[in-house]
Write an enzyme that holds these catalytic residues in place. Structure first.
Site, PDB file in Angstrom:
ATOM      1  N   CYS A  71       0.639  -1.065  -0.088  1.00 57.11           N
ATOM      2  CA  CYS A  71      -0.235   0.002  -0.055  1.00 57.11           C
ATOM      3  C   CYS A  71       0.693   1.340   0.057  1.00 57.11           C
ATOM      4  O   CYS A  71       0.945   1.842  -0.660  1.00 57.11           O
ATOM      5  CB  CYS A  71      -0.758  -0.034   1.239  1.00 57.11           C
ATOM      6  SG  CYS A  71      -1.846  -1.687   1.494  1.00 57.11           S
ATOM      7  N   GLU A  73       4.297   0.993   1.873  1.00 55.70           N
ATOM      8  CA  GLU A  73       5.611   0.686   2.523  1.00 55.70           C
ATOM      9  C   GLU A  73       6.796   1.276   1.177  1.00 55.70           C
ATOM     10  O   GLU A  73       6.868   0.429   0.403  1.00 55.70           O
ATOM     11  CB  GLU A  73       5.587  -0.840   2.368  1.00 55.70           C
ATOM     12  CG  GLU A  73       3.975  -0.912   3.887  1.00 55.70           C
ATOM     13  CD  GLU A  73       3.427  -1.469   3.056  1.00 55.70           C
ATOM     14  OE1 GLU A  73       2.650  -0.782   2.104  1.00 55.70           O
ATOM     15  OE2 GLU A  73       3.263  -3.084   3.207  1.00 55.70           O
TER      16      GLU A  73
END
Length: 431
Positions: A71, A73
């Site tokens: 998402c 990172e």
């Protein structure tokens, strides 16, 4: 252009932006959201992220070649066993336990360490010390648990195919879960930092500065979930400053809480020598984790969702506008949260139907990034559309929304998550 016409929930396309990125690229991203009415395309700040990755020991070339895992990172590409979404940590629960001598407000179970009866606390620093004690205690437990898990995985479930694709595993003769990759990390996410920060701000203001509420009375109200103390709850909600409004006292508390979590996490290492990296995002875990969290001094009721992004203001509390909220976010030390941060903003699509207004938003994004923020993402949605989709899902199967770090078809989400997204939109419009 291709994704604009398809506008599916996948692939999860991230937009890397630096000072040389043309404004028209960002404008196209925003236009796609407006035309399709939905949420996709998280936007990432190259300058801040690359600098943070290099501080984590990643070489300049590898840091510049980062990709977004899952998402939000940021991770080196093709040479890292990042384990980026290893765990969610409930920071708000640590404050709940600190106020109740380590006992859960929901079950009265002794979960944390005994940090003292709050009726004996004579200064705000006593509350802070109790909170930090609970936080560090549970971070250490989390690291111990994660170290056990990573070791068991290394012993019993080698990642053979993955290891073939990551640099250095073949050269070292080590599987990627055993330390074969060039870089090794474990990413653990702090959830509810803002709920904890707003609660601490309320305690400092109303208990210790204004003497308007006593700590024993506050604890009694929290144990009762404010059933007999609605007036106190309204005091906590309205008379204490809230993060997200460019009010230093509230914003600095948010920075403090986030730093306490990140610093505690970054002390960890596993058997491979992998460093722990803190993230400040929650995906949609803020809703189920909220169900496990008692009432809080911010005025939040027991069992309700925690704030919806790792660094987003609490629902409806950012009442001074989006630029004030962005300035508040910039006061958090994003560099310590090198596993990623998540900031959600919500707008009516009609507001950015014109290119002139979209380019104003582009300038806001650039200024926000110049202040050191990692990421921002948008839902261009009207509450009417969401309500209609909830009532008649068969007519809105293509409605894509940004939940947290991911996009999804709205009608496929659990009703609790749908309600949480609707509440964000309604409160934002009121603000």
């Amino acid at each position: 252009e291709a994704d604009r016409y398809v506008f599916n929930s996948e692939p999860n396309i991230g937009i890397r932006v630096n000072r040389n990125t043309p404004d028209q690229l960002i404008n196209k991203v925003l236009k796609s959201l407006v035309v399709n009415e939905g949420g996709k395309y998280p936007i990432f700040n190259d300058e801040a992220i690359v600098t943070a990755l290099m501080r984590d020991g990643i070489g300049a070339n590898d840091a510049n070649n980062y990709c977004i895992v899952g998402c939000v990172e940021p991770t080196p590409s093709g040479n890292c066993m990042g384990i980026t979404n290893a765990c969610y940590f409930n920071v708000a629960k640590c404050l709940e336990l600190a106020l109740n001598d380590g006992r859960c407000l929901l079950t009265n179970e002794q979960m944390g360490v005994k940090t003292g009866d709050i009726s004996t606390f004579v200064k705000f620093e006593d509350v802070i010390e109790a909170f930090n004690t609970q936080l560090n205690y549970f971070v250490n437990l989390m690291i111990a648990a994660m170290n056990t898990i990573t070791k068991v995985i290394a012993l019993h479930t080698p990642h053979i195919y993955c290891s073939l694709l990551l640099d250095d595993c073949l050269e070292r003769g080590l599987d990627s879960v055993c330390g074969g990759a060039k870089y090794d990390y474990i990413g653990v996410q702090g959830v509810g930092c803002i709920d904890a920060a707003d609660s601490l701000t309320a305690i400092r203001k109303l208990v210790f500065q204004d003497n308007a509420i006593s700590l024993p009375d506050l604890l009694s109200a929290l144990r009762d979930n404010f059933k007999q103390s609605e007036l106190m709850r309204q005091q906590l909600l309205t008379q204490a400053p809230k993060y997200g409004n460019n009010i230093d006292s509230a914003d600095e508390m948010a920075r403090y809480v986030a730093e306490q979590y990140c610093v505690a996490v970054r002390k960890g290492k596993d058997f491979r020598g992998a460093n722990y990296r803190a993230g400040l995002y929650c995906l949609s875990s803020n809703t189920p984790i909220g169900k496990q969290t008692g009432a809080l001094p911010s005025g939040r009721l027991a069992g309700t969702p925690l704030e919806d992004g790792g660094v987003s203001p609490k629902h409806g509390m950012d009442i001074n506008g989006p630029t004030a909220a962005m300035i508040s976010l910039s006061k958090i030390n994003h560099a310590l949260a090198s596993n990623g941060t998540n900031y959600n903003q919500k707008y009516l699509p009609s507001l950015f139907a014109s290119e002139k207004n979209r380019l104003l938003l582009v300038k806001m994004i650039r200024t926000f990034f110049e202040m050191g923020a990692f990421q921002i993402q948008f839902n261009m949605l009207s509450p009417e559309t969401l309500h209609e989709a909830q009532i008649n899902p068969e007519n809105h199967r293509s409605l894509v929304v940004r939940v947290a770090g991911y996009s999804a078809f709205f009608v496929e989400l659990d009703k609790d998550i749908q309600d949480e997204i609707i509440s964000r939109t309604k409160l934002d419009i009121r603000g």
